[in-house]
Design an enzyme around this catalytic site. Structure first.
Site, PDB file in Angstrom:
ATOM      1  N   ASN A 107       0.991  -0.902  -0.293  1.00 56.41           N
ATOM      2  CA  ASN A 107       0.200  -0.237   0.229  1.00 56.41           C
ATOM      3  C   ASN A 107       0.514   0.704  -0.325  1.00 56.41           C
ATOM      4  O   ASN A 107       2.156   1.148   0.750  1.00 56.41           O
ATOM      5  CB  ASN A 107      -0.862  -0.262   1.470  1.00 56.41           C
ATOM      6  N   HIS A 109       1.008   4.875   1.198  1.00 55.75           N
ATOM      7  CA  HIS A 109       0.314   6.186   2.044  1.00 55.75           C
ATOM      8  C   HIS A 109       0.678   7.672   1.690  1.00 55.75           C
ATOM      9  O   HIS A 109       2.319   7.989   1.635  1.00 55.75           O
ATOM     10  CB  HIS A 109       0.484   5.733   3.694  1.00 55.75           C
ATOM     11  N   SER A 136       4.989   6.587   2.196  1.00 51.21           N
ATOM     12  CA  SER A 136       5.786   5.552   2.866  1.00 51.21           C
ATOM     13  C   SER A 136       5.029   4.600   1.669  1.00 51.21           C
ATOM     14  O   SER A 136       4.040   4.120   1.521  1.00 51.21           O
ATOM     15  CB  SER A 136       5.192   5.387   4.054  1.00 51.21           C
ATOM     16  N   ASP A 145      -2.654   1.147   8.217  1.00 56.67           N
ATOM     17  CA  ASP A 145      -0.890   1.188   7.898  1.00 56.67           C
ATOM     18  C   ASP A 145      -0.374   1.236   8.854  1.00 56.67           C
ATOM     19  O   ASP A 145       0.965   2.033   9.376  1.00 56.67           O
ATOM     20  CB  ASP A 145      -1.667   2.800   7.435  1.00 56.67           C
TER      21      ASP A 145
END
Ligand code: GRF
Length: 199
Positions: A107, A109, A136, A145
């Site tokens: 993912n 972020h 990130s 997260d």
């Protein structure tokens, strides 16, 4: 062997677009094979532009996160990608989906995790009055997260920044980190099986 990638989005897909531009280079060791969304996202237009198949699993048509996730999982299994990239998917994946694909789900972020996790990472950084935030790329786990950090970089907060101006400065950094992480995974330089270390 080329790494096959599925990308999941909710929004405009500008990070997706950057990944598509990078992977379109025949020398790049990964290919996006399918793009999925939880709604009729604007970013699905990039799938069409690149001739890549796409699917939508509309969030509001399901009674629960689990039921939505089961359909998402079924769609992903049709394509069986080596890696899933969440690129602005604004939904938490249910446990079963994470358990099936982790650690091969990453993912991006728009904050320097573990600072400012969650859906409003840019807004929260501004509200906290910090002088720098960041971007990130992480492995998705069951938390918000909270998975292992694969890459991150600082981005300064400038005087007069709005949520939108700051986010637009963070996104190019997210894109660069994402493309680099996908390349490193594809080349075997980054092994998601083992706990990675930042940078
Ligand atoms: C990115 O900042 C992503 O990290 C976030 O939403 C943004 C997606 O933007 N959570 P886009 O859809 O790629 O333009």
């Amino acid at each position: 062997m080329v790494l096959t990638v599925a990308v999941l989005i909710s929004g405009t897909g500008s990070n997706l677009r950057a990944l598509l531009d990078a992977t379109d280079d025949p020398g790049f060791p990964a290919r996006v094979i399918v793009i999925g969304a939880d709604r009729e996202a604007e970013g699905l237009a990039h799938a069409e532009a690149f001739g890549i198949p796409s699917f939508v699993v509309p969030w509001e048509r399901f009674d629960s996160r689990e039921a939505w996730g089961a359909e998402l999982d079924a769609q992903l299994k049709v394509w069986n990608p080596d890696l899933i990239v969440l690129s602005g998917l604004m939904r938490l994946l249910p446990h079963d989906v994470v358990a099936t694909w982790s650690p091969n789900i990453i993912n991006t972020h728009p904050a320097y995790l573990p600072e400012f996790p969650g859906a409003h990472g840019v807004r929260d950084a501004l509200a906290a009055g910090v002088t720098e935030t960041g971007a990130s790329v992480i492995v998705v786990d069951d938390g918000v997260d909270s998975g292992p950090i694969l890459a991150q970089e600082r981005v300064p907060v400038l005087e007069g920044d709005t949520e939108s101006s700051l986010h637009e400065r963070i996104k190019p950094v997210e894109r660069r980190l994402l493309i680099d992480v996908v390349r490193r995974i594809a080349e075997g330089e980054l092994d998601l099986g083992a706990r990675p270390s930042p940078n």
